[in-house]
Design an enzyme around this catalytic site. Sequence first.
Site, PDB file in Angstrom:
ATOM      1  CG  ASP A  44       2.681   3.921  -1.059  1.00  0.00           C
ATOM      2  OD1 ASP A  44       2.870   4.518  -2.126  1.00  0.00           O
ATOM      3  OD2 ASP A  44       3.436   3.016  -0.634  1.00  0.00           O
ATOM      4  CG  HIS A  83       9.603   1.813  -2.879  1.00  0.00           C
ATOM      5  ND1 HIS A  83       9.233   0.562  -3.320  1.00  0.00           N
ATOM      6  CD2 HIS A  83       8.652   2.668  -3.315  1.00  0.00           C
ATOM      7  CE1 HIS A  83       8.120   0.659  -4.020  1.00  0.00           C
ATOM      8  NE2 HIS A  83       7.741   1.928  -4.027  1.00  0.00           N
ATOM      9  CG  HIS A 131       1.377   0.284  -2.519  1.00  0.00           C
ATOM     10  ND1 HIS A 131       0.691  -0.480  -3.436  1.00  0.00           N
ATOM     11  CD2 HIS A 131       2.141   1.144  -3.245  1.00  0.00           C
ATOM     12  CE1 HIS A 131       1.024  -0.112  -4.659  1.00  0.00           C
ATOM     13  NE2 HIS A 131       1.904   0.870  -4.570  1.00  0.00           N
TER      14      HIS A 131
END
Length: 236
Positions: free
Chosen positions: A37, A8, A50
């Site tokens: 992201d 992540h 992000h």
Amino acid sequence: MLIQGLAHRGYPKKYPENTVSSFQAAIDLSYSILELDVNLTKDGIPVVIHDPTINRTTNGKGWVKNYTLDELRQFDAGGGQAIPTLEEILMLAKGKVRVDIELKQSGDLYPGMEQAVLDVIRQCEVEKEVFVASFDHYSILRMRELDPELELGLVIYGATPSVFPLMEQLKAKYLSVKSIYLTPEYVRLCEEKGIQLIAWTIDDEQAMQEIRSRFPNVLVCTNELEKWAACVKQMV
């Protein structure tokens, strides 16, 4: 051993999230998928960050979309690193690991984002090594219109049957669901439909062991890369 799971934003527990060092650490730990992201700069360049602003993860302030890439490069994203472009991370991962590209599209925040991201994927020649996902399902619809073959995914907060007709329409393979909503029935339904479930975001060791034992085919998205790697090796 290849660790089946999603890193992540790289390895944010040890390195600044969504940076080259963070993704390199995940590659070094043999993770099967990097999750990142994407937002879009003022001059239309997909960058890996992000939030829609740079306030939290850099020493600057303001909206990503209000800066050109050159301007964004002036800010520190952690440890003296710059905010990376999508191209940089795709080239870092090429031939080593798959990449989950999450579009941080929100309505009309980034006109042309889907085409810009697709252009980078094609330029890097990694069409078979990535999939593109988003909470904004209209964004994924646009991506499918642009490319009939690219692997796609949807991100949702809860579990709902309403995604299945859309996933069939999109020919989407991946479905990312907040982990607390997973049930045996929902997991079985996804497996029957050939959907790869992703559970986000699991950092607790007990929760890792539970989901690994109950749902061995579900991919876990985690910030705690070494914990999940240990869990996978322990429960082989």
